[in-house]
Motif scaffolding. Structure first.
Motif, PDB file in Angstrom:
ATOM      1  N   GLY A   1      10.498  -1.160  10.031  1.00  0.00           N
ATOM      2  CA  GLY A   1      11.078  -0.683   8.995  1.00  0.00           C
ATOM      3  C   GLY A   1      12.310   0.836   9.393  1.00  0.00           C
ATOM      4  O   GLY A   1      12.640   0.666  10.414  1.00  0.00           O
ATOM      5  N   ALA A   2      12.308   1.700   8.966  1.00  0.00           N
ATOM      6  CA  ALA A   2      13.198   2.597   8.495  1.00  0.00           C
ATOM      7  C   ALA A   2      12.606   4.307   7.735  1.00  0.00           C
ATOM      8  O   ALA A   2      10.858   4.462   7.013  1.00  0.00           O
ATOM      9  N   LYS A   3      12.374   4.967   8.744  1.00  0.00           N
ATOM     10  CA  LYS A   3      12.651   6.719   7.755  1.00  0.00           C
ATOM     11  C   LYS A   3      13.904   7.234   7.491  1.00  0.00           C
ATOM     12  O   LYS A   3      14.580   6.734   7.655  1.00  0.00           O
ATOM     13  N   LEU A   4      13.502   6.916   5.835  1.00  0.00           N
ATOM     14  CA  LEU A   4      14.927   8.124   5.346  1.00  0.00           C
ATOM     15  C   LEU A   4      15.108   9.007   4.778  1.00  0.00           C
ATOM     16  O   LEU A   4      13.311   9.328   3.879  1.00  0.00           O
TER      17      LEU A   4
ATOM     18  N   LEU B   1       4.671   1.429   1.404  1.00  0.00           N
ATOM     19  CA  LEU B   1       5.422   2.636   1.295  1.00  0.00           C
ATOM     20  C   LEU B   1       4.455   4.363   1.380  1.00  0.00           C
ATOM     21  O   LEU B   1       3.992   4.206   1.217  1.00  0.00           O
ATOM     22  N   LEU B   2       5.579   4.870   2.694  1.00  0.00           N
ATOM     23  CA  LEU B   2       4.737   6.206   2.734  1.00  0.00           C
ATOM     24  C   LEU B   2       5.734   7.392   2.076  1.00  0.00           C
ATOM     25  O   LEU B   2       6.424   7.512   2.705  1.00  0.00           O
ATOM     26  N   ASP B   3       4.726   8.096   2.270  1.00  0.00           N
ATOM     27  CA  ASP B   3       6.026   9.767   2.309  1.00  0.00           C
ATOM     28  C   ASP B   3       5.761  10.554   3.482  1.00  0.00           C
ATOM     29  O   ASP B   3       3.948   9.786   4.193  1.00  0.00           O
ATOM     30  N   GLY B   4       7.219   9.894   4.144  1.00  0.00           N
ATOM     31  CA  GLY B   4       7.168  10.876   5.445  1.00  0.00           C
ATOM     32  C   GLY B   4       7.078  11.934   5.469  1.00  0.00           C
ATOM     33  O   GLY B   4       7.725  12.022   7.422  1.00  0.00           O
ATOM     34  N   HIS B   5       6.761  12.904   4.690  1.00  0.00           N
ATOM     35  CA  HIS B   5       6.407  14.448   5.277  1.00  0.00           C
ATOM     36  C   HIS B   5       6.274  14.755   6.464  1.00  0.00           C
ATOM     37  O   HIS B   5       6.428  15.254   6.963  1.00  0.00           O
TER      38      HIS B   5
ATOM     39  N   LEU C   1       0.666  -1.464   0.094  1.00  0.00           N
ATOM     40  CA  LEU C   1      -0.633   0.102  -0.240  1.00  0.00           C
ATOM     41  C   LEU C   1       0.532   1.039   0.049  1.00  0.00           C
ATOM     42  O   LEU C   1       2.091   1.259   0.673  1.00  0.00           O
ATOM     43  N   PHE C   2       0.876   2.428  -0.847  1.00  0.00           N
ATOM     44  CA  PHE C   2       1.329   3.577  -0.794  1.00  0.00           C
ATOM     45  C   PHE C   2       0.007   4.347  -0.956  1.00  0.00           C
ATOM     46  O   PHE C   2      -0.644   4.883  -0.856  1.00  0.00           O
TER      47      PHE C   2
ATOM     48  N   TYR D   1      11.280  12.720   1.876  1.00  0.00           N
ATOM     49  CA  TYR D   1      11.102  11.375   3.573  1.00  0.00           C
ATOM     50  C   TYR D   1      10.182  10.398   2.900  1.00  0.00           C
ATOM     51  O   TYR D   1       9.391  10.307   1.666  1.00  0.00           O
ATOM     52  N   LEU D   2      10.304   9.097   3.509  1.00  0.00           N
ATOM     53  CA  LEU D   2      10.235   7.800   2.370  1.00  0.00           C
ATOM     54  C   LEU D   2      10.541   7.002   3.398  1.00  0.00           C
ATOM     55  O   LEU D   2      11.191   6.542   5.093  1.00  0.00           O
ATOM     56  N   ILE D   3       9.476   6.281   4.390  1.00  0.00           N
ATOM     57  CA  ILE D   3       9.133   5.547   4.808  1.00  0.00           C
ATOM     58  C   ILE D   3       8.493   4.287   4.406  1.00  0.00           C
ATOM     59  O   ILE D   3       7.608   3.837   3.749  1.00  0.00           O
TER      60      ILE D   3
END
Length: 325
Positions: free
Chosen positions: A63-66, A93-97, A3-4, A78-80
């Motif tokens: 997971g991680a945040k980049l 996958l999430l936009d982490g902003h 899921l994005f 930002y990517l998670i």
């Protein structure tokens, strides 16, 4: 299927109360430093890539945040990614902003609820932007606020702050200096660094709780050394990083302030392993945050759950398949 979630999806799925509850659960888990290692920072010529990773002990997705940033162009992405702990499949996958701002404010609200005096709070906010506004909304979700007073160097920014938060239905005031904002405050939120990296907060009233989120790197400043020297308890989301990697604490140590014995982890406060506010009603308590994967993953997982319930997001037609090792 993976899921994005776009930033708009994250905002639509997010809920302050659910985020604070998820963080409370995450921080109450038994401590295990191996699950959440220190963040790493790769630096290039005007570029950096920061990584925060974790494997939650309560079974939530790992997971991680980049964070990829260009200092020259003042841009960041930002990517998670989230992985199931059993199947190691890439579940989201999430936009982490927005998650970055949401999780910071929600964690601060959790800390403030445990550290600030009981009863309605008089809040001072140093800063008027995205983070400052989020902190007021997060606090309003968990505590009664009798008033909020904001200082920002730009009068137009102060006015915009009060307009953006008018829907909360509480007294919103502006101040022309940091000191005028904090006079009489129970809780002081520092959510803006000065551009020349000089401290923006130099004095706080007796008995106040201070939340500091704007100094997360050695070159950044937000709190004057005298504020740190007065703090009887310093609560940190990441103890080693707060002590050794933030400009405020580095400056205090260079000035001879012996604060090491006053520092406790947020996890110990949430779990009840340590006490937060001293019995002395005039004690200054400081919560200082650099951000952590614990926060990112707890809030990201909450957003994914709510997005599934609300049928938000996009299921990707392809994904990354686990391989046998």
């Amino acid at each position: 299927m993976t899921l994005f979630l776009t930033d708009a999806d994250v905002r639509a799925a997010f809920d302050w109360a659910d985020a604070i509850a998820a963080l409370r659960s995450a921080y109450a888990a038994p401590p295990d430093e191996a699950r959440f290692p220190p963040r790493t920072m790769a630096r290039g010529d005007g570029l950096w890539l920061r990584t925060l990773s974790g494997v939650p002990g309560e079974g939530g997705p790992m997971g991680a945040k980049l964070i990829a940033a260009s200092l020259r162009h003042r841009r960041a992405s930002y990517l998670i990614p989230l992985f199931d702990q059993e199947s190691v499949e890439l579940t989201a996958l999430l936009d982490g902003h927005s998650i970055t701002g949401f999780r910071t404010a929600a964690t601060s609200a959790l800390a403030a609820d445990l550290l600030a005096p009981a009863g309605p709070l008089r809040v001072a906010v140093i800063g008027s932007g995205f983070e400052a506004q989020n902190h007021v909304r997060a606090l309003a979700a968990i505590r009664a606020l009798s008033s909020v007073t904001v200082f920002s160097p730009n009068p137009a920014s102060r006015t915009r702050f009060t307009q953006e938060l008018a829907d909360l239905g509480m007294p919103l005031n502006t101040a022309e200096s940091p000191q005028a904002a904090v006079d009489g405050a129970d809780l002081v939120i520092c959510a803006a660094r000065s551009r020349d990296e000089q401290p923006t907060l130099r004095q706080v009233p007796a008995g106040a709780t201070v939340v500091s989120i704007g100094s997360t790197l050695p070159e950044q400043r937000e709190l004057a050394t005298e504020v740190i020297a007065r703090a009887q308890v310093i609560v940190a989301d990441m103890v080693d990083e707060v002590i050794h990697d933030t400009g405020d604490m580095i400056a205090a140590e260079k000035a001879g302030v012996d604060f090491a014995g006053n520092v406790v982890s947020l996890a110990d406060i949430v779990s009840g392993r340590a006490n937060g506010r001293p019995a002395d009603p005039d004690a200054i308590v400081l919560y200082k945050s650099v951000g952590s994967a614990t926060q990112d993953l707890a809030v990201a997982a909450m957003c994914v759950r709510r997005a599934a319930e609300l049928t938000l997001g996009t299921k990707l037609p392809v994904t990354i398949s686990p391989v046998s090792k």
